[in-house]
Design an enzyme around this catalytic site. Structure first.
Site, PDB file in Angstrom:
ATOM      1  N   HIS A 155       4.800  -4.466  -1.191  1.00 22.94           N
ATOM      2  CA  HIS A 155       3.548  -3.794  -1.584  1.00 22.94           C
ATOM      3  C   HIS A 155       2.513  -4.778  -2.113  1.00 22.94           C
ATOM      4  O   HIS A 155       1.341  -4.438  -2.234  1.00 22.94           O
ATOM      5  CB  HIS A 155       3.846  -2.720  -2.637  1.00 22.94           C
ATOM      6  CG  HIS A 155       4.594  -1.547  -2.078  1.00 22.94           C
ATOM      7  ND1 HIS A 155       3.987  -0.357  -1.778  1.00 22.94           N
ATOM      8  CD2 HIS A 155       5.893  -1.396  -1.721  1.00 22.94           C
ATOM      9  CE1 HIS A 155       4.882   0.492  -1.275  1.00 22.94           C
ATOM     10  NE2 HIS A 155       6.047  -0.119  -1.233  1.00 22.94           N
ATOM     11  N   ASP A 157      -5.051  -8.421  -4.466  1.00 22.06           N
ATOM     12  CA  ASP A 157      -4.385  -7.118  -4.456  1.00 22.06           C
ATOM     13  C   ASP A 157      -3.743  -6.916  -3.089  1.00 22.06           C
ATOM     14  O   ASP A 157      -4.383  -7.182  -2.069  1.00 22.06           O
ATOM     15  CB  ASP A 157      -5.440  -6.021  -4.707  1.00 22.06           C
ATOM     16  CG  ASP A 157      -4.889  -4.847  -5.509  1.00 22.06           C
ATOM     17  OD1 ASP A 157      -3.676  -4.607  -5.440  1.00 22.06           O
ATOM     18  OD2 ASP A 157      -5.684  -4.186  -6.198  1.00 22.06           O
TER      19      ASP A 157
HETATM   20  P1  ADQ Z   1      -0.985  -0.884  -7.876  1.00 21.30           P
HETATM   21  O1  ADQ Z   1      -1.165  -2.290  -8.339  1.00 21.30           O
HETATM   22  O2  ADQ Z   1      -0.504   0.066  -8.886  1.00 21.30           O
HETATM   23  O3  ADQ Z   1      -0.026  -0.797  -6.598  1.00 21.30           O
HETATM   24  P2  ADQ Z   1      -3.161   0.638  -6.413  1.00 21.30           P
HETATM   25  O4  ADQ Z   1      -2.943   0.459  -4.968  1.00 21.30           O
HETATM   26  O5  ADQ Z   1      -4.602   0.648  -6.762  1.00 21.30           O
HETATM   27  O6  ADQ Z   1      -2.479  -0.455  -7.333  1.00 21.30           O
HETATM   28  O7  ADQ Z   1      -2.487   2.001  -6.795  1.00 21.30           O
HETATM   29  C1  ADQ Z   1      -2.729   2.582  -7.996  1.00 21.30           C
HETATM   30  C2  ADQ Z   1      -2.405   4.074  -7.913  1.00 21.30           C
HETATM   31  O8  ADQ Z   1      -2.305   4.537  -9.241  1.00 21.30           O
HETATM   32  C3  ADQ Z   1      -3.526   4.822  -7.217  1.00 21.30           C
HETATM   33  O9  ADQ Z   1      -3.025   5.876  -6.472  1.00 21.30           O
HETATM   34  C4  ADQ Z   1      -4.346   5.340  -8.406  1.00 21.30           C
HETATM   35  O10 ADQ Z   1      -4.972   6.586  -8.181  1.00 21.30           O
HETATM   36  C5  ADQ Z   1      -3.310   5.495  -9.488  1.00 21.30           C
HETATM   37  N1  ADQ Z   1      -3.968   5.238 -10.789  1.00 21.30           N
HETATM   38  C6  ADQ Z   1      -4.491   4.102 -11.251  1.00 21.30           C
HETATM   39  N2  ADQ Z   1      -5.052   4.301 -12.461  1.00 21.30           N
HETATM   40  C7  ADQ Z   1      -4.879   5.596 -12.749  1.00 21.30           C
HETATM   41  C8  ADQ Z   1      -5.239   6.419 -13.858  1.00 21.30           C
HETATM   42  N3  ADQ Z   1      -5.941   5.986 -14.905  1.00 21.30           N
HETATM   43  N4  ADQ Z   1      -4.872   7.715 -13.809  1.00 21.30           N
HETATM   44  C9  ADQ Z   1      -4.200   8.189 -12.755  1.00 21.30           C
HETATM   45  N5  ADQ Z   1      -3.854   7.478 -11.688  1.00 21.30           N
HETATM   46  C10 ADQ Z   1      -4.177   6.192 -11.688  1.00 21.30           C
HETATM   47  C11 ADQ Z   1       0.710  -1.736  -5.807  1.00 21.30           C
HETATM   48  C12 ADQ Z   1      -0.078  -2.918  -5.246  1.00 21.30           C
HETATM   49  C13 ADQ Z   1      -1.291  -2.417  -4.465  1.00 21.30           C
HETATM   50  C14 ADQ Z   1      -0.831  -1.462  -3.365  1.00 21.30           C
HETATM   51  C15 ADQ Z   1       0.078  -0.393  -3.929  1.00 21.30           C
HETATM   52  C16 ADQ Z   1       0.699   0.457  -2.829  1.00 21.30           C
HETATM   53  O11 ADQ Z   1      -0.479  -3.778  -6.292  1.00 21.30           O
HETATM   54  O12 ADQ Z   1      -2.005  -3.501  -3.902  1.00 21.30           O
HETATM   55  O13 ADQ Z   1      -1.966  -0.845  -2.790  1.00 21.30           O
HETATM   56  O14 ADQ Z   1       1.150  -0.960  -4.670  1.00 21.30           O
HETATM   57  O15 ADQ Z   1       1.338  -0.344  -1.884  1.00 21.30           O
END
Ligand code: ADQ
Length: 462
Positions: A157, A363
């Site tokens: 991921h 990311d």
């Molecule tokens: P993350 O680093 O966690 O994931 P991201 O892809 O942005 O980053 O996913 C975050 C998830 O958490 C999103 O669905 C978002 O809506 C949710 N989220 C974040 N802040 C929130 C809040 N305050 N309240 C509720 N929900 C919140 C890792 C990798 C990424 C990759 C994902 C999936 O770092 O690059 O996209 O895995 O593979």
């Protein structure tokens, strides 16, 4: 019948459909369809440090959720230590934050062995096994050592680093061999896959034939599988009547434009740099004073790792500095909150935001940028400002793409977003939404599972 076995560091709660993200829902659907197992850490720490780890199974809708309690030492060495103090920073190109300890590495391998010992007796001959993320790179090797011959796939991921960074890890060669022990390895983007191929060539003298790596008596297929969101679900959420929180937000804005950022509080997300860019924007364009509000939502994570406490302090200080400098008695430019927000409400907040500011330093993909697009009103969409260093930048071409290290550049992009005509906003938005409707999380899951099923493997090697 071919069952699916998913393995990830954490396992979602069986009946908990409402709060789960797109990934857990997509995987759960596939597991329920074919029957299967989802195995991972319970998140609990078992009290007796020396007893053999216990697994607990809960059966729900055709799926066995198998969770394992770890010891305090496992948590410290495997999770806080090797996974989050060594692999996470290094794979995000932050060698300065990377701390390597042989003790942590041993803990990392030990927990992977524990998972393999629990899983191996449950595996049936036709099952396919799908392992997720950097916590579990050695799992296929551990399963193979126990005689498991099934097809095993791995999806990373997070980014795969450039070879010269990867070799900073003293056990880089062992990890690379661990990866080749999978039948299929999926990356978020082609550059991440290319980094791995370059490492194999430079360090191990192994040449990949296209996406096939033949080494150590095995054939491993590599592929690019950009993860996505449940697009239709986000559209539905965003179109439902606004929740009380979203209405409170709208009222509090008093007609000001909203620039929204949503991240886990993590140093890879570039939050202090983003806040500095908002400061620069207000310095360069004073006509926007009292006309814009930037809301940063960032729930804390991994608090046992010192760098995460540090980033919280840094962000709070940066926000305080900008508010002190530019704010007035009836307006503060930045609101910073550590709350986690429910998914339906999040969709409303995205829709209320004229600008989505997503500027990670590095990311794997970044799902927030995709969620922001899906939640927009097609008749009056907002503008996405997106870091070129997010995996998502390769797909979301209609975003204003920025270099998050270039504070002036992000400030200019904020201005361009504020001034953008409706016509241009629609022209940028529409192709991105169409893309997300086709390439959603279900498509991502199906593509990976298709490549992992044995028939496909035969066709590839024919
Ligand atoms: P993350 O680093 O966690 O994931 P991201 O892809 O942005 O980053 O996913 C975050 C998830 O958490 C999103 O669905 C978002 O809506 C949710 N989220 C974040 N802040 C929130 C809040 N305050 N309240 C509720 N929900 C919140 C890792 C990798 C990424 C990759 C994902 C999936 O770092 O690059 O996209 O895995 O593979």
């Amino acid at each position: 019948m071919q069952r699916l076995i998913a393995v990830s560091n954490r396992v979602p709660k069986p009946g908990d459909r409402y709060t789960s993200g797109g990934l857990s829902v997509a995987l759960r659907n596939a597991l329920e369809r074919a029957g299967g197992i989802w195995l991972g850490w319970s998140g609990e720490v078992q009290e007796a440090p020396d007893s053999e780890p216990k697994a607990q199974t809960t059966r729900f809708n055709n799926v066995d959720y198998v969770t394992v309690d770890l010891t305090r030492r496992d948590e410290e060495e495997y999770y806080n230590g090797f996974a989050n103090r060594a692999l996470w920073p290094l794979f995000h190109h932050r060698p300065g934050l990377t701390e390597f300890a042989r003790r942590d590495m041993a803990g990392y391998y030990r927990v992977n062995q524990i998972f393999a010992r629990i899983l191996a007796p449950m595996v049936r001959p036709n099952d396919i096994i799908w392992v997720h993320d950097y916590h579990l790179i050695p799992l296929a090797s551990e399963l193979r050592a126990l005689g498991v011959k099934n097809r095993i796939g791995f999806f990373l991921h997070i980014p795969w680093p450039a070879p010269e960074l990867f070799t900073i890890l003293p056990n880089h060669a062992r990890l690379a061999v661990n990866l080749v022990n999978y039948d299929l390895v999926g990356f978020q983007t082609k550059p991440f896959m290319d980094n791995f191929i370059a490492y194999l060539k430079e360090e191990m003298n192994i040449n990949a034939q296209g996406c096939l790596v033949e080494a150590f008596g095995r054939i491993c297929q590599l592929g690019v599988y950009p993860i996505s969101i449940d697009t239709q679900e986000f559209i539905r959420f965003a179109e439902a009547p606004a929740s009380a929180i979203a209405r409170r937000l709208e009222a509090s804005l008093q007609g000001r434009m909203l620039a929204l950022s949503v991240d886990r509080l993590d140093y890879s997300k570039g939050i202090p740099q983003r806040i500095d860019a908002i400061g620069r924007f207000l310095e360069l364009y004073p006509e926007y004073h009292n006309r814009i509000t930037a809301l940063q939502i960032a729930p804390t994570t991994r608090e046992a790792v010192p760098e995460y406490a540090e980033i919280n302090r840094e962000v709070a200080e940066a926000a305080g500095r900008i508010n002190g400098r530019f704010g007035d008695i009836d307006w503060g430019p930045i609101r910073y909150i550590n709350k986690s927000i429910g998914r339906a409400t999040l969709a409303h907040l995205y829709r209320a935001a004229k600008i989505g500011v997503v500027t990670p330093l590095r990311d794997g993909m970044n799902l927030v940028s995709k969620e922001y697009i899906a939640a927009q009103d097609p008749r009056d969409p907002g503008v996405l400002i997106l870091s070129r260093f997010a995996g998502a930048a390769r797909e979301l071409r209609g975003a204003l793409q920025v270099n998050p290290y270039d504070i002036d550049g992000v400030a200019h992009a904020l201005r361009a977003a504020c001034e953008m005509s409706l016509e241009e906003r629609i022209a940028r938005f529409e192709p991105m939404l169409q893309h997300l409707k086709i390439y959603d999380v279900h498509r991502w899951r199906d593509d990976f599972i298709h490549a992992l099923t044995p028939d496909h493997a035969l066709a590839m090697s024919a």
